[in-house]
Structures are given as structure tokens and as C-alpha cells.
Design a protein around this motif. Structure first.
Motif, PDB file in Angstrom:
ATOM      1  N   ASN A  86       0.837  -1.193   0.000  1.00 46.76           N
ATOM      2  CA  ASN A  86       0.000   0.000   0.000  1.00 46.76           C
ATOM      3  C   ASN A  86       0.877   1.250   0.000  1.00 46.76           C
ATOM      4  O   ASN A  86       1.547   1.567   0.981  1.00 46.76           O
ATOM      5  CB  ASN A  86      -0.903  -0.027   1.239  1.00 46.76           C
ATOM      6  CG  ASN A  86      -1.988   1.028   1.155  1.00 46.76           C
ATOM      7  OD1 ASN A  86      -1.768   2.109   0.621  1.00 46.76           O
ATOM      8  ND2 ASN A  86      -3.148   0.705   1.691  1.00 46.76           N
ATOM      9  N   LEU A  87       0.863   1.976  -1.106  1.00 46.31           N
ATOM     10  CA  LEU A  87       1.780   3.108  -1.254  1.00 46.31           C
ATOM     11  C   LEU A  87       1.389   4.312  -0.404  1.00 46.31           C
ATOM     12  O   LEU A  87       2.204   5.217  -0.194  1.00 46.31           O
ATOM     13  CB  LEU A  87       1.891   3.517  -2.724  1.00 46.31           C
ATOM     14  CG  LEU A  87       2.577   2.505  -3.653  1.00 46.31           C
ATOM     15  CD1 LEU A  87       2.668   3.068  -5.065  1.00 46.31           C
ATOM     16  CD2 LEU A  87       3.974   2.150  -3.161  1.00 46.31           C
ATOM     17  N   ALA A  88       0.150   4.341   0.090  1.00 45.14           N
ATOM     18  CA  ALA A  88      -0.244   5.459   0.957  1.00 45.14           C
ATOM     19  C   ALA A  88       0.686   5.538   2.161  1.00 45.14           C
ATOM     20  O   ALA A  88       0.904   6.611   2.740  1.00 45.14           O
ATOM     21  CB  ALA A  88      -1.692   5.282   1.412  1.00 45.14           C
ATOM     22  N   ASN A  89       1.253   4.390   2.522  1.00 41.77           N
ATOM     23  CA  ASN A  89       2.180   4.320   3.651  1.00 41.77           C
ATOM     24  C   ASN A  89       3.394   5.220   3.454  1.00 41.77           C
ATOM     25  O   ASN A  89       4.040   5.628   4.414  1.00 41.77           O
ATOM     26  CB  ASN A  89       2.632   2.857   3.791  1.00 41.77           C
ATOM     27  CG  ASN A  89       3.179   2.534   5.154  1.00 41.77           C
ATOM     28  OD1 ASN A  89       2.888   3.233   6.124  1.00 41.77           O
ATOM     29  ND2 ASN A  89       3.972   1.498   5.247  1.00 41.77           N
ATOM     30  N   TYR A  90       3.711   5.506   2.202  1.00 41.51           N
ATOM     31  CA  TYR A  90       4.912   6.293   1.915  1.00 41.51           C
ATOM     32  C   TYR A  90       4.621   7.789   1.826  1.00 41.51           C
ATOM     33  O   TYR A  90       5.497   8.580   1.500  1.00 41.51           O
ATOM     34  CB  TYR A  90       5.575   5.785   0.621  1.00 41.51           C
ATOM     35  CG  TYR A  90       6.078   4.372   0.793  1.00 41.51           C
ATOM     36  CD1 TYR A  90       7.324   4.138   1.359  1.00 41.51           C
ATOM     37  CD2 TYR A  90       5.292   3.284   0.470  1.00 41.51           C
ATOM     38  CE1 TYR A  90       7.780   2.842   1.570  1.00 41.51           C
ATOM     39  CE2 TYR A  90       5.733   1.979   0.679  1.00 41.51           C
ATOM     40  CZ  TYR A  90       6.987   1.770   1.223  1.00 41.51           C
ATOM     41  OH  TYR A  90       7.429   0.491   1.439  1.00 41.51           O
TER      42      TYR A  90
ATOM     43  N   ASN B  31      -6.852   4.671   1.463  1.00 40.28           N
ATOM     44  CA  ASN B  31      -5.945   5.066   2.542  1.00 40.28           C
ATOM     45  C   ASN B  31      -5.434   6.495   2.358  1.00 40.28           C
ATOM     46  O   ASN B  31      -5.134   7.182   3.330  1.00 40.28           O
ATOM     47  CB  ASN B  31      -4.789   4.080   2.673  1.00 40.28           C
ATOM     48  CG  ASN B  31      -5.203   2.867   3.479  1.00 40.28           C
ATOM     49  OD1 ASN B  31      -5.495   1.821   2.917  1.00 40.28           O
ATOM     50  ND2 ASN B  31      -5.295   3.028   4.798  1.00 40.28           N
ATOM     51  N   ILE B  32      -5.370   6.932   1.108  1.00 42.46           N
ATOM     52  CA  ILE B  32      -5.010   8.337   0.884  1.00 42.46           C
ATOM     53  C   ILE B  32      -6.121   9.222   1.460  1.00 42.46           C
ATOM     54  O   ILE B  32      -5.853  10.213   2.142  1.00 42.46           O
ATOM     55  CB  ILE B  32      -4.787   8.610  -0.622  1.00 42.46           C
ATOM     56  CG1 ILE B  32      -3.535   7.854  -1.097  1.00 42.46           C
ATOM     57  CG2 ILE B  32      -4.654  10.106  -0.886  1.00 42.46           C
ATOM     58  CD1 ILE B  32      -3.305   7.895  -2.596  1.00 42.46           C
ATOM     59  N   VAL B  33      -7.371   8.823   1.211  1.00 40.71           N
ATOM     60  CA  VAL B  33      -8.506   9.574   1.786  1.00 40.71           C
ATOM     61  C   VAL B  33      -8.386   9.615   3.309  1.00 40.71           C
ATOM     62  O   VAL B  33      -8.528  10.665   3.937  1.00 40.71           O
ATOM     63  CB  VAL B  33      -9.846   8.933   1.352  1.00 40.71           C
ATOM     64  CG1 VAL B  33     -11.002   9.473   2.167  1.00 40.71           C
ATOM     65  CG2 VAL B  33     -10.085   9.158  -0.139  1.00 40.71           C
TER      66      VAL B  33
ATOM     67  N   ASN C 118       4.014  -1.975  10.581  1.00 40.55           N
ATOM     68  CA  ASN C 118       4.761  -0.996   9.794  1.00 40.55           C
ATOM     69  C   ASN C 118       4.340  -0.941   8.331  1.00 40.55           C
ATOM     70  O   ASN C 118       4.537   0.074   7.671  1.00 40.55           O
ATOM     71  CB  ASN C 118       6.259  -1.280   9.899  1.00 40.55           C
ATOM     72  CG  ASN C 118       6.788  -1.037  11.302  1.00 40.55           C
ATOM     73  OD1 ASN C 118       6.021  -0.902  12.245  1.00 40.55           O
ATOM     74  ND2 ASN C 118       8.091  -0.959  11.437  1.00 40.55           N
ATOM     75  N   ALA C 119       3.762  -2.031   7.834  1.00 35.33           N
ATOM     76  CA  ALA C 119       3.305  -2.020   6.449  1.00 35.33           C
ATOM     77  C   ALA C 119       1.976  -1.282   6.331  1.00 35.33           C
ATOM     78  O   ALA C 119       1.544  -0.937   5.245  1.00 35.33           O
ATOM     79  CB  ALA C 119       3.145  -3.446   5.936  1.00 35.33           C
ATOM     80  N   CYS C 120       1.330  -1.032   7.465  1.00 38.51           N
ATOM     81  CA  CYS C 120      -0.013  -0.459   7.470  1.00 38.51           C
ATOM     82  C   CYS C 120       0.053   1.059   7.397  1.00 38.51           C
ATOM     83  O   CYS C 120       0.731   1.690   8.196  1.00 38.51           O
ATOM     84  CB  CYS C 120      -0.730  -0.885   8.752  1.00 38.51           C
ATOM     85  SG  CYS C 120      -2.367  -0.161   8.924  1.00 38.51           S
ATOM     86  N   PRO C 121      -0.643   1.651   6.443  1.00 38.41           N
ATOM     87  CA  PRO C 121      -0.611   3.117   6.343  1.00 38.41           C
ATOM     88  C   PRO C 121      -1.254   3.800   7.558  1.00 38.41           C
ATOM     89  O   PRO C 121      -0.996   4.971   7.811  1.00 38.41           O
ATOM     90  CB  PRO C 121      -1.429   3.417   5.085  1.00 38.41           C
ATOM     91  CG  PRO C 121      -1.706   2.120   4.430  1.00 38.41           C
ATOM     92  CD  PRO C 121      -1.479   1.032   5.414  1.00 38.41           C
ATOM     93  N   LEU C 122      -2.080   3.050   8.290  1.00 37.69           N
ATOM     94  CA  LEU C 122      -2.755   3.662   9.445  1.00 37.69           C
ATOM     95  C   LEU C 122      -1.808   3.796  10.633  1.00 37.69           C
ATOM     96  O   LEU C 122      -2.031   4.603  11.536  1.00 37.69           O
ATOM     97  CB  LEU C 122      -3.939   2.795   9.884  1.00 37.69           C
ATOM     98  CG  LEU C 122      -5.002   2.521   8.837  1.00 37.69           C
ATOM     99  CD1 LEU C 122      -6.018   1.544   9.401  1.00 37.69           C
ATOM    100  CD2 LEU C 122      -5.683   3.803   8.423  1.00 37.69           C
TER     101      LEU C 122
ATOM    102  N   CYS D 236      -7.065   0.275  14.437  1.00 31.85           N
ATOM    103  CA  CYS D 236      -7.457   0.372  13.034  1.00 31.85           C
ATOM    104  C   CYS D 236      -8.981   0.408  12.859  1.00 31.85           C
ATOM    105  O   CYS D 236      -9.480   0.483  11.736  1.00 31.85           O
ATOM    106  CB  CYS D 236      -6.914  -0.816  12.244  1.00 31.85           C
ATOM    107  SG  CYS D 236      -5.135  -0.948  12.313  1.00 31.85           S
ATOM    108  N   ALA D 237      -9.718   0.330  13.972  1.00 28.76           N
ATOM    109  CA  ALA D 237     -11.174   0.239  13.886  1.00 28.76           C
ATOM    110  C   ALA D 237     -11.747   1.469  13.187  1.00 28.76           C
ATOM    111  O   ALA D 237     -11.415   2.600  13.519  1.00 28.76           O
ATOM    112  CB  ALA D 237     -11.779   0.104  15.282  1.00 28.76           C
ATOM    113  N   GLY D 238     -12.577   1.237  12.203  1.00 32.07           N
ATOM    114  CA  GLY D 238     -13.196   2.344  11.473  1.00 32.07           C
ATOM    115  C   GLY D 238     -12.247   3.031  10.522  1.00 32.07           C
ATOM    116  O   GLY D 238     -12.597   4.031   9.901  1.00 32.07           O
ATOM    117  N   ARG D 239     -11.012   2.531  10.413  1.00 30.61           N
ATOM    118  CA  ARG D 239     -10.023   3.165   9.541  1.00 30.61           C
ATOM    119  C   ARG D 239      -9.474   2.177   8.522  1.00 30.61           C
ATOM    120  O   ARG D 239      -8.935   2.570   7.496  1.00 30.61           O
ATOM    121  CB  ARG D 239      -8.865   3.703  10.385  1.00 30.61           C
ATOM    122  CG  ARG D 239      -9.314   4.664  11.487  1.00 30.61           C
ATOM    123  CD  ARG D 239      -8.206   4.867  12.526  1.00 30.61           C
ATOM    124  NE  ARG D 239      -7.064   5.537  11.959  1.00 30.61           N
ATOM    125  CZ  ARG D 239      -5.783   5.208  12.233  1.00 30.61           C
ATOM    126  NH1 ARG D 239      -5.514   4.233  13.072  1.00 30.61           N
ATOM    127  NH2 ARG D 239      -4.797   5.863  11.680  1.00 30.61           N
TER     128      ARG D 239
END
Lengths: 51, 355, 315
Positions: free
Chosen positions: C59-63, C82-84, C213-217, C253-256
Motif C-alpha cells: 500500500n503506497l499510501a504508507n509512503y 488510505n489516501i482519503v 509498519n506495512a499499514c498506512p494507518l 485500526c477500527a473504522g479506519r
């Protein structure tokens, strides 16, 4: 939490205003009684098993 | 060198015999992966594997290890005194360890067993262990052991090397420790005269199958500061998510963190593997972190393995070429690529940042 | 999806040359089969390194988190959600982004494919719905639809929800997908069975935190497991500490969560970590009609109050 295996009844949520003293007492009594009935939580307890 | 022939039908019986005098560890398959685990009585190692997902370093150096125990109860006469935790250093043996992983113990030994400092837990555990290697007839595509100071039939760090020859295993006896284990198993039949040639042929074939490599020859001559300031680190570290996968799976990563854990009036002092990929690894009590950015942490990992270690011990890189970090990195950061970049880096030729 | 790359490069070239962005975040070809590496390109002459295929699951949003540059980012449906979420949570400014939307036909499950070829994989090529795997010189053709990552197979938001450019025309979304079969299966268990199920699930965990760490959240400056004053969670391999980490990670991460599968893909020991978050996603949908990251104009249910919010669990 129940989905992940914590027994129903161990976790409670309440919304009590500072004016609701009787509700507070009732909720505390009820929660205490429920948890006592469930007994000690043997699952979520560290057992220090590391080598 | 003495070579013993173990008929595969004598394999299970021998292992059962060894179990009376050794605690055995071997590859065990769970779901899709193999990992080294303690073998139950009568359980056989599953040698139908390329290599394990996590390295066998934990057999000697567990991820979590209690060192001391103490009491905080002031009624206890010996409260607040650290006491050695009970340990089992009775003989143990790892069956089926790959030569690259076995070589890693010698490398880690340079850190835990020095003239100046001796780590009692690691040394005692290591000395109690007999390493029965298992030669790689079919190395993986990500193996680069032959250019990382090891090889698919490498004997360094091993007490016995098993070579699979269809109906039998040839067991090369490397040390007296290894010989004792073979004796305990009742494996005593000497191999026929042709065995060394057969082993050599298999070794040659396995070596030819190693398809990937690293170049390391010039690392030592590079200037540390120039490598440190090389422009490629931004590009190398961009994808990194700073998880501990590479360091935890690595057979040669040795760093740990010491923690006290209390429960009621008693507690333990333990050590747990730590990872230079984590910000917590270097953060100071003040809150300042000298390695506060991902770029700094990624650079540290590679500089340690491929430059600082090379300079300090003059014995090659701190890597045995097992390829685990390449296979399991969630974002495909490849030590072979970085090693080649470092080895060929010329600050004068590269005025513009490598992107 | 293979044809996408020409458009991605063309759009990226235009964005870089016109100075609309300082960098493009995308993927370059990995060094091993089934893996591509997230990368950035700042110079339009180097766009040929960018690739697009079914191995771009990260997931590139992580970057994007807290970056200050003007960025062009390649975004699948889940990345865009995830960008949103990043925009809603003020982790990136919308005006700093040019989103190159990818109508995504799903990413392949690298473990599933690797598990099918015990002799290792030399090379993989793909076209449309066919994946060709070469192992020990033998080529095998496989149907991509049988090899999708689980979350991709269950995905109902393949098209980007927010974009400035599109690498290809939007595609039809999957309908009548049973997204929560696993959750229902676990819900049917007794408390003790659930406890044991999750115990087994996380037993191989090595606490490397790749899932986190891989998670954008997961962008907290200091994660609760890394706090030392006080230390909320032990650091050893103790099973309860490991469980505490997984519980709390999921709850944060709930709701996200957009069910992008980054956590599960990243796990080096193959733990199905989505089993924790799927339940929370299902509850959010059932209780609040909410799926994360669909629109930058809606606030998440857990940071807003509505009189009709379900409250039966509150005594």
C-alpha cells in the motif's frame, strides 16, 4: 474483544453522569457480580514461560 | 576424513537412540513453512526442505531468555538480589542445519566469545550443541553462500555433515563431538571407497546451481565516511518500513535488549532480540534519537554487516548468504544489490545522486 | 493490467516535466519473483524503471505520511482509500498530491504461488488473467483469479475512490461477494474456542512488527508497544504480550482499515492478521454503515456522534 476470545461479561461500558449516583452503584454492583461469577481470568494472564 | 554410511532405514532408529542422551532440534513443517523446533520423543526431523523460514540461531540464542530472577518481597531474606535463572546446558544437537546457518554460529561467536568479554549464556549453550549439517543438493535461487564465505557443502561450524545420496546419507565426521553423536546413534558403518567421489560430484553440482552472488572484495578498501555519505541510501531505504523481519530472520544478527519484568513481588531480568531497524533501538533517555530516521537505520544495518564488521574482524562480511532477508522482506530490499552498490561505489565517479 | 504501465509512465512524465510534482511514487521491478519494490522517481528520464503488474500489493499510501513534497502517487482502490484516510487524519494535504488512479484487478497471493512450487520459482510472467510460472525449466499456466490475495478476491472497491488521472478506464466492481465468511465462522465459536483460535493464529509471531509498519494507518510517532514510560506491553515472546500487541493494533485500526491486506502480505511468518481487523470492519459496516476511506468529506464514525448511533452495549 469477545470476538477475540475474551469471555462475554468481562468488559462493560456504561455512561453515567456525575448526578447519577444510584446508577453508578447499581452498575458497579452488577459488573462486580458478573465478573465474580466468571471467576479469575486465567486466559489473559502471563505465565512467564520464556526459557 | 572419515565418512559413515547411514542407511535411510536405520535413520529413525538411530535418532531414537540419540534422544536418550541429547535434546534434539530439527526442521519441522507447520503449514507451508519449516522451522527448527525441539523434537519430541520419536519425532523425526523433516529433511524435505530448502531452508527454514526463521534461522536456527534461536537453538543457541533464544529470542527471549531469562538471565536472572529476583524477589522484591522485603520479608524475603534475599530480596533485591539477582540470582542466576535455572538453565539446562545438557547436550543438545541440531539435526539438518544447513551449512550457511552453521557457519553463522562461528561468525556470531566473534561477538559473544572474545578474549575480553564472554557471554556465559551463549557460550555454554553453544558448547552444549552438536551441529549435524545437511548439505544442500538443491540451493534456492536466493542463495549466495558461495560468495559470502560459505557454500552448500561447507563444513565450517559443523560437527557432522550429512549428504543425501538417495537410499542413504553419507555422514562426514568433522569433529570428535560429531563422532560421539554418530556413535550414540549406532551409525558406525564406514562408507565405501567411492563415497568421497560421489560427495565431491554432488558438491560440484550444487555449487554450479548457486545462481546468485555478491561482490565484496573492495569493501575493505572503501572509506567508511564516503560509504556513509553515499547518495544511494535515500533510494535504498525508501521502500523500507522499518520492521524487524530482516534482522530477526538473520542467522548472524546478534543484538539484544535487556528488560526487567515484575509480577507481584517477584521478577526476572531477561534479554530479548532487538533490531537496529526499530527507532527504540537507539533512543536515549533524554528522548533524543541519534538514529532517528529510517535512512540512518537502514544504512546502519548494511554498514554494520558489510563494512564495520569487515573492518573490525578482517574475516569477510557479516552474512552467510542464506537469503532469508531477501525472501522475506515485505518490500523487496535486497542485500545482494546493496552489497554490490557499496562494493563498487566510487564517490568521484558519482557526483550526481544515484536515483 | 499490464497495459497500464505505458499510461502510468506517460502521465508521470507529463507531471514531472510540467513541474506539477517533485516525485512520483510507484513500483519498480523486484529482484525476486512475486515481489516489486516501492520506489520514487524524481527525474522523468528514469521513468522506465516503473512497473505495474499483479505484484504491486504494497500500500503506497504508507509512503506519504507527513511528506512535504508535491507527490504524484500511483494508487489502486485500496491505496486511494488510505489516501482519503490520510487526508481526513491530516497526514497529507490533498493539494500536495496528484493521484494516478489504477482500476485494480487484484494482486496475487505470493505465498500461495510459492507454496505450489516446492522447487522454487525462476520466473513469472503474466498476461490478463494468465500467470505463467517457470520452475526447474518447466512452465505452468495458472488462472490469476484462483491466485488472488484473499482481500483482493473479496474486494468491492477496486476502482480508486479519488484520483486526478486514470491509468485505464474504470472497471466493473465485484458484486455479491461474501466478504465476511471468516468473521461469521469465528462468531459461531464459543469464547474458549475463539481464545484458542487466535492463540494458534499468532503462535508463529516473532514480534517483528511488519504488519504494523506495512499499514498506512500505523503512523503514531511512538507506538504503544514501544512506549517505555510506562511500558504497556512486555517485549518477550510471552504469548499474552504478543496477543496484547495484536489486539491493540487491530483496535487502533477500527473504522479506519480499508482491508488493503498490507499487514497480511508483509508478515514474514504468514499469520492471517486480517482475521483481527475483519471483524471490526464488519461491525463498522453493520453498526454505522461505514467503510473507511470512501470520501474525504465524511467523518469516521468513531470521531463523530450521531443520535442514532447504536448504544446497546452501553449499560
Amino acid at each position: 474483544m469477545e470476538h477475540m476470545g475474551v469471555e462475554p461479561g468481562r468488559l462493560s461500558f456504561s455512561w453515567i453522569s456525575s448526578a447519577e449516583s444510584t446508577k453508578f452503584v447499581d452498575v458497579v454492583k452488577e459488573v462486580t457480580a458478573t465478573v465474580k461469577a466468571l471467576g479469575p481470568n486465567i486466559n489473559f494472564k502471563k505465565t512467564a514461560k520464556v526459557a | 576424513m572419515k565418512v559413515i554410511k547411514i542407511d535411510k532405514k536405520d535413520w529413525a532408529g538411530g535418532i531414537e537412540k540419540i534422544q536418550s542422551s541429547y535434546r534434539l532440534y530439527g526442521p519441522v513443517k507447520s503449514d507451508a513453512f519449516h522451522d527448527f523446533k525441539a523434537l519430541e520423543k520419536g519425532e523425526l526431523p523433516d529433511l524435505n526442505f530448502s531452508n527454514t523460514r526463521v534461522s536456527p540461531k534461536s537453538v543457541v540464542y533464544p529470542q527471549s531468555e531469562v538471565m536472572f530472577e529476583y524477589s522484591l518481597d522485603e520479608k524475603d531474606a534475599e530480596h533485591h538480589i539477582l540470582k542466576d535463572a535455572a538453565k539446562d546446558y545438557s547436550p543438545k544437537a541440531v539435526l539438518g542445519i544447513r551449512p550457511c546457518d552453521a557457519a553463522s554460529f562461528l561468525l556470531v561467536k566473534r561477538n559473544f566469545d572474545t578474549p575480553e568479554y564472554k557471554d556465559p549464556y551463549w557460550i555454554k549453550s553453544y558448547e552444549a550443541t552438536t551441529f549435524v549439517g545437511y548439505a544442500c543438493n538443491n540451493p534456492c535461487a536466493t542463495c549466495f553462500c558461495t560468495t559470502a564465505g560459505s557454500g552448500p557443502f561447507n563444513e565450517e561450524g559443523l560437527d557432522v555433515l550429512l549428504v543425501d545420496e538417495g537410499d542413504c546419507y553419507y555422514a562426514k565426521v568433522i569433529t570428535s563431538k560429531g563422532e560421539s553423536l554418530l556413535n550414540a546413534a549406532g551409525w558406525k558403518t564406514g562408507a565405501d571407497g567411492g563415497a568421497p567421489d560421489k560427495i565431491a560430484a554432488l558438491e560440484k553440482e550444487a555449487g554450479s546451481r548457486i545462481a546468485s552472488s555478491v561482490t565484496t572484495g573492495r569493501l575493505k578498501d572503501k572509506k567508511t565516511t564516503e560509504l556513509y555519505e553515499a547518495p544511494f541510501w535515500e533510494d535504498v531505504s525508501f521502500a523500507c518500513i522499518n520492521c524487524g523481519t530482516c534482522t530477526y530472520l538473520c542467522p548472524t544478527c546478534w543484538c539484544f535488549d535487556i528488560q526487567d519484568e515484575n509480577s507481584g513481588c517477584s521478577g526476572v531480568r531477561m534479554r530479548n532480540w532487538d533490531s537496529c531497524m526499530f527507532p527504540l533501538f537507539t533512543i536515549h533517555g533524554t528522548g533524543h534519537n541519534p538514529r532517528g530516521t529510517k535512512l540512518q537505520r537502514v544504512r546502519q544495518r548494511f554498514m554494520h554487516k558489510l563494512k564495520y564488521y569487515v573492518d573490525k574482524y578482517d574475516n569477510g562480511i557479516q552474512c552467510v548468504g542464506c537469503g532469508r532477508c531477501i525472501r522475506s522482506c515485505p518490500v523487496n530490499i535486497d542485500i545482494r544489490k546493496v552489497c554490490d552498490m557499496m562494493n563498487s561505489y566510487d564517490p568521484k565517479a558519482c557526483a550526481c545522486p544515484a536515483k | 493490467m499490464l497495459g497500464y504501465i505505458d499510461n502510468i509512465r506517460e502521465i508521470s512524465k507529463r507531471l514531472l516535466d510540467e513541474g506539477r510534482v517533485d516525485m512520483i511514487i510507484g513500483f519498480r521491478k523486484g529482484t525476486i519473483p512475486l515481489m516489486n519494490e516501492p520506489c520514487f522517481v524524481k527525474n522523468s528520464g528514469e521513468l522506465s524503471t516503473l512497473v505495474w503488474d499483479s505484484n504491486c500489493g504494497i500500500n503506497l499510501a504508507n509512503y506519504l505520511t507527513d511528506r512535504k513534497e508535491k507527490i504524484g502517487i500511483v494508487a489502486k482502490g485500496c491505496d486511494s482509500r488510505n489516501i482519503v484516510t490520510h487526508i481526513i487524519e491530516n497526514k497529507i494535504k490533498r493539494e500536495k498530491l496528484v493521484i494516478i488512479g489504477i482500476p485494480c484487478k487484484g494482486m496475487v497471493d505470493k505465498r500461495k504461488i510459492a507454496g505450489m512450487f516446492e522447487n522454487g520459482i525462476e520466473d513469472i510472467t503474466e498476461e490478463d488473467n494468465i500467470i505463467r510460472v517457470k520452475s526447474r525449466g518447466v512452465e505452468t499456466s495458472l488462472n490469476k483469479s484462483d491466485l488472488l490475495q484473499e482481500n483482493c478476491a473479496l474486494c468491492v472497491h477496486r476502482n480508486p475512490v479519488i484520483y486526478d488521472e486514470l491509468a485505464a478506464p474504470l472497471i466493473e466492481e465485484q458484486k455479491s461477494v461474501d466478504r465476511y465468511a471468516d468473521v461469521l465462522r469465528i462468531e459461531a465459536m464459543t469464547a474458549q474456542e475463539k481464545w484458542e483460535y487466535f492463540k494458534d493464529l499468532i503462535s508463529p509471531c516473532i514480534r517483528c512488527y511488519a504488519c504494523r509498519n506495512a499499514c498506512p494507518l500505523c503512523y503514531c510517532p511512538t507506538c504503544f508497544v514501544d512506549e517505555s514510560r510506562p511500558q504497556w506491553c512486555g517485549k518477550s515472546q510471552d504469548e499474552i504480550d504478543t496477543r496484547t500487541f495484536h489486539f491493540l493494533r487491530a483496535y487502533h485500526c477500527a473504522g479506519r482499515c480499508t482491508d488493503c491486506g498490507a499487514c497480511e502480505r508483509a508478515c514474514p511468518v504468514g499469520i492471517k492478521v486480517r482475521q483481527f481487523t475483519s471483524k471490526l470492519n464488519k461491525d463498522c459496516l453493520d453498526m454505522f454503515g461505514w467503510e473507511a476511506g470512501l470520501s474525504p468529506d465524511q467523518r469516521p464514525p468513531l470521531d463523530t456522534y450521531k443520535p442514532a448511533d447504536p448504544g446497546d452495549f452501553i449499560k
